[in-house]
Every structure is written in structure tokens, then in C-alpha cells.
Design an enzyme around this catalytic site. Structure first.
Site, PDB file in Angstrom:
ATOM      1  CE1 TYR A 168      29.966   1.275   5.711  1.00  0.00           C
ATOM      2  CE2 TYR A 168      32.258   1.701   5.097  1.00  0.00           C
ATOM      3  CZ  TYR A 168      31.027   1.255   4.835  1.00  0.00           C
ATOM      4  OH  TYR A 168      30.819   1.020   3.558  1.00  0.00           O
TER       5      TYR A 168
HETATM    6  N1  LIG Z   1      29.529   3.797  -2.265  1.00  0.00           N
HETATM    7  C1  LIG Z   1      30.627   3.160  -1.935  1.00  0.00           C
HETATM    8  O1  LIG Z   1      31.716   3.585  -2.302  1.00  0.00           O
HETATM    9  C2  LIG Z   1      30.791   1.796  -1.091  1.00  0.00           C
HETATM   10  C3  LIG Z   1      32.320   1.223  -0.866  1.00  0.00           C
HETATM   11  C4  LIG Z   1      32.041   0.111  -0.122  1.00  0.00           C
HETATM   12  C5  LIG Z   1      30.610  -0.292   0.317  1.00  0.00           C
HETATM   13  N2  LIG Z   1      29.552   0.367   0.245  1.00  0.00           N
HETATM   14  C6  LIG Z   1      28.572  -0.175   0.858  1.00  0.00           C
HETATM   15  O2  LIG Z   1      27.433  -0.278  -0.134  1.00  0.00           O
HETATM   16  C7  LIG Z   1      26.127  -0.125   0.526  1.00  0.00           C
HETATM   17  C8  LIG Z   1      25.181   0.857  -0.347  1.00  0.00           C
HETATM   18  O3  LIG Z   1      26.154   2.069  -0.256  1.00  0.00           O
HETATM   19  P1  LIG Z   1      25.573   3.287  -1.321  1.00  0.00           P
HETATM   20  O4  LIG Z   1      26.906   4.125  -1.589  1.00  0.00           O
HETATM   21  O5  LIG Z   1      25.007   2.776  -2.353  1.00  0.00           O
HETATM   22  O6  LIG Z   1      24.597   3.963  -0.410  1.00  0.00           O
HETATM   23  P2  LIG Z   1      23.499   4.942  -0.667  1.00  0.00           P
HETATM   24  O7  LIG Z   1      23.689   5.726  -1.911  1.00  0.00           O
HETATM   25  O8  LIG Z   1      23.766   5.948   0.725  1.00  0.00           O
HETATM   26  O9  LIG Z   1      22.235   4.367  -0.185  1.00  0.00           O
HETATM   27  C9  LIG Z   1      22.024   3.958   0.968  1.00  0.00           C
HETATM   28  C10 LIG Z   1      20.426   3.173   1.101  1.00  0.00           C
HETATM   29  O10 LIG Z   1      20.669   2.560   2.203  1.00  0.00           O
HETATM   30  C11 LIG Z   1      19.409   3.086   2.838  1.00  0.00           C
HETATM   31  N3  LIG Z   1      19.363   3.382   4.207  1.00  0.00           N
HETATM   32  C12 LIG Z   1      20.309   3.554   4.952  1.00  0.00           C
HETATM   33  N4  LIG Z   1      20.123   3.630   6.321  1.00  0.00           N
HETATM   34  C13 LIG Z   1      19.087   3.003   6.571  1.00  0.00           C
HETATM   35  C14 LIG Z   1      17.962   2.779   7.622  1.00  0.00           C
HETATM   36  N5  LIG Z   1      18.341   3.001   8.865  1.00  0.00           N
HETATM   37  N6  LIG Z   1      16.896   2.164   7.377  1.00  0.00           N
HETATM   38  C15 LIG Z   1      16.483   1.561   6.030  1.00  0.00           C
HETATM   39  N7  LIG Z   1      17.135   2.295   5.020  1.00  0.00           N
HETATM   40  C16 LIG Z   1      18.311   2.723   5.066  1.00  0.00           C
HETATM   41  C17 LIG Z   1      18.867   4.260   2.218  1.00  0.00           C
HETATM   42  O11 LIG Z   1      17.377   4.659   2.216  1.00  0.00           O
HETATM   43  P3  LIG Z   1      16.989   6.244   2.154  1.00  0.00           P
HETATM   44  O12 LIG Z   1      16.760   6.513   0.521  1.00  0.00           O
HETATM   45  O13 LIG Z   1      15.570   6.169   2.573  1.00  0.00           O
HETATM   46  O14 LIG Z   1      17.944   7.214   2.925  1.00  0.00           O
HETATM   47  C18 LIG Z   1      19.359   4.049   0.812  1.00  0.00           C
HETATM   48  O15 LIG Z   1      18.479   3.284   0.077  1.00  0.00           O
HETATM   49  C19 LIG Z   1      26.340  -0.071   1.941  1.00  0.00           C
HETATM   50  O16 LIG Z   1      26.251  -1.187   2.592  1.00  0.00           O
HETATM   51  C20 LIG Z   1      27.548   0.607   1.963  1.00  0.00           C
HETATM   52  O17 LIG Z   1      28.438   0.356   3.104  1.00  0.00           O
HETATM   53  C21 LIG Z   1      29.426   1.437  -0.429  1.00  0.00           C
END
Ligand SMILES: NC(=O)c1ccc[n+]([C@@H]2O[C@H](COP(=O)([O-])OP(=O)(O)OC[C@H]3O[C@@H](n4cnc5c(N)ncnc54)[C@H](OP(=O)(O)O)[C@@H]3O)[C@@H](O)[C@H]2O)c1
Length: 248
Positions: free
Chosen positions: A156
Site C-alpha cells: 500500500y
Molecule cells: N482513513 C485513513 O486513515 C487514511 C489515511 C491515509 C490515507 N488515506 C487515503 O485516503 C483515501 C480515502 O480513504 P478512506 O479512509 O476515506 O476510505 P473509505 O472510507 O474506505 O472509502 C474508500 C472509497 O473508495 C472507493 N473505492 C475503493 N475501491 C474502489 C474501486 N476499486 N473502484 C471504485 N471505487 C473504489 C469506495 O467506494 P464504495 O463506496 O463503492 O466502496 C469509497 O468511496 C484513500 O486513498 C486512502 O488511501 C486514508
């Protein structure tokens, strides 16, 4: 005046959802995207209820073709509403992890495809039109795991470290045509996606000077700033939004 339109991948949940709501409040028309249409329509309806403009375009992002199809649909949605697609937020990602030994090849390929190949082909399909019009803004959502070694997050982290290099490459490639490209690198943030981490999220946050878990809105604010004209002299930057974790 043309309405600004943003495509935000993964805006059915978490950071992408918060970014969609924030940009809509800033007057940007939003193309909400993800796999789950119910979650997508909830975001769209919330934006419309607040007086903003939004459409849902479903996409299962896994390869160059799915990226090209989403780019074409989002461009069409923007143009049919009298706007142009001049903002892209590459946010959708797979966060799966585990020790290096035992990582399935299919997991490695899926993480690299969703987190790196898809953003690459979205930019390949969207940035040239931005450049031809003389402006646009792209934000890639990276991670703390791209900058420091976090246990179990090697693939990742590597996918996002490569994305951060693309941020710099694209800033150089498209900057002369007025297109700015930056990364936002979040630390631990409370979202549906990070829920499975349980107490590990707080433990990770506690390692940073500020010491708390972020809300998605904290990350959305940084993304919205980099998109806005207030950041007109900023391109190729990786903005840490991690409570200071990388300074200690
Ligand atoms: N949360 C953290 O602590 C954190 C920390 C550092 C970086 N990030 C980054 O922030 C970003 C968002 O994270 P989050 O925590 O908000 O994630 P999340 O709540 O799991 O949301 C992920 C989103 O991405 C979509 N998605 C995932 N795989 C997909 C695919 N193959 N095709 C189309 N859509 C897809 C999901 O759609 P569905 O609703 O359809 O499933 C959802 O809208 C990511 O890039 C992650 O790496 C997060």
C-alpha cells in the site's frame, strides 16, 4: 462563466465524501463516484439539499479501461451541465495489508492497479483537455505510509509513494499549460475504511505531536485549499496532513 466541475473518485465514503461536500459548498459541481450507488446517491442528495450541484457516476476502478470510461462519463456529465471537468481528485484506493511473506500476487496487483494505475490513466484521459483549456487542478490522495514504514503496509505504501512521484512528474509535465498537481498525505483519519483498524488507529495517531485521529473534514479542507485559486503558486507539493507524525 463556466461552472467548475470536479471528479472525485471514492466519494461515496470517508475522505472522498467529505471532499465532495466541501467542494460543493465552495460552489463546485461534483461528480460523485464509487462502486456503491446507494452510498453515492446519499452524497448527491445531501449536496443537492444544501443547494449544490452533483451527479453520481458509478465505477469499479481496476484498470486503464475502467479509468478511461469514468473519465469519459465524468466529462460528459460536466459538459451536459454547462461546465468543464477542471478538477480531479484521485482518492479511491485499496488499503489492504499484511506481512510481505504471504502476500498473494493477486493482492499486490489489485493494490497497484487501483492505487497507481487507475490514477495514472485518469490523468492521461483528463489532464490533456485541462491543458488545452489552459488550467485545472489535480490532487492525489496519498498516505503517511508512503513516507514512513508502517508495519504491514508495504505494498500500500509503495503504491502511494509511486503516486507521489507521479504528482511531481505531472506537475512538471502539465504546469506549463496551467494545470497544477499536488498530493495530500493524510495520517490516521476516522472513516468507514479505517474502522477495521480499531484501536490501532488511535495508537498510530498517538505517535504524532498532535496526537489525535483526524476527521475526514480535516483532510478535505487541505484538498480544497490545494484546488482553490489561493494555491495558484503551489504545484508538485506533497502536503502532510498527519498531526506532525513525520517530523518526529
Ligand atoms: N482513513 C485513513 O486513515 C487514511 C489515511 C491515509 C490515507 N488515506 C487515503 O485516503 C483515501 C480515502 O480513504 P478512506 O479512509 O476515506 O476510505 P473509505 O472510507 O474506505 O472509502 C474508500 C472509497 O473508495 C472507493 N473505492 C475503493 N475501491 C474502489 C474501486 N476499486 N473502484 C471504485 N471505487 C473504489 C469506495 O467506494 P464504495 O463506496 O463503492 O466502496 C469509497 O468511496 C484513500 O486513498 C486512502 O488511501 C486514508
Amino acid at each position: 462563466m463556466e461552472t467548475k466541475t470536479a471528479l472525485i473518485t471514492g466519494s461515496t465514503s470517508g475522505i472522498g465524501r467529505a471532499t465532495a461536500l466541501k467542494l460543493a459548498r465552495d460552489g463546485v459541481r461534483v461528480v460523485v463516484s464509487g462502486r456503491d450507488a446507494d452510498r453515492g446517491m446519499e452524497v448527491v442528495e445531501r449536496i443537492r439539499a444544501e443547494g449544490g450541484g452533483a451527479e453520481f457516476v458509478g465505477a469499479e476502478l481496476r484498470d486503464a479501461q475502467s479509468a478511461a470510461e469514468l473519465a469519459a462519463k465524468a466529462t460528459k456529465v460536466a459538459e451536459s451541465a454547462g461546465g468543464v471537468l477542471n478538477i480531479l481528485v484521485n482518492n479511491a484506493a485499496i488499503g489492504s495489508g499484511g506481512p510481505t511473506a504471504g502476500t498473494e500476487e493477486s493482492t499486490f496487483d489489485a493494490v497497484l492497479a487501483t492505487n497507481l494505475k487507475v490514477p495514472f490513466y485518469l490523468v492521461a484521459n483528463i489532464a490533456p483537455a485541462m491543458a488545452a483549456r489552459g488550467g485545472g487542478a489535480i490532487v492525489n490522495v496519498s498516505t503517511l505510509a508512503a513516507e514512513v514504514a508502517l508495519p504491514g503496509l508495504s505494498v500500500y505504501g509503495a503504491s502511494k509513494a509511486a503516486l507521489d512521484l507521479l504528482t511531481k512528474s505531472w506537475a512538471a509535465e502539465f504546469g506549463p499549460a496551467g494545470v497544477r498537481v499536488n498530493s495530500v498525505s493524510p495520517g490516521p483519519t476516522r472513516t468507514p475504511g479505517s474502522e477495521a483498524l480499531g484501536e490501532a488507529l488511535e495508537q498510530l495517531a498517538a505517535q504524532a505531536p498532535l496526537g489525535f485521529v483526524a476527521d475526514p473534514e480535516d483532510i478535505a479542507a487541505a484538498i480544497a485549499f490545494l484546488i482553490s485559486d489561493q494555491a495558484r503558486f503551489i504545484t508538485g507539493a506533497v502536503l502532510d496532513v498527519n498531526g506532525g507524525r513525520t517530523v518526529v
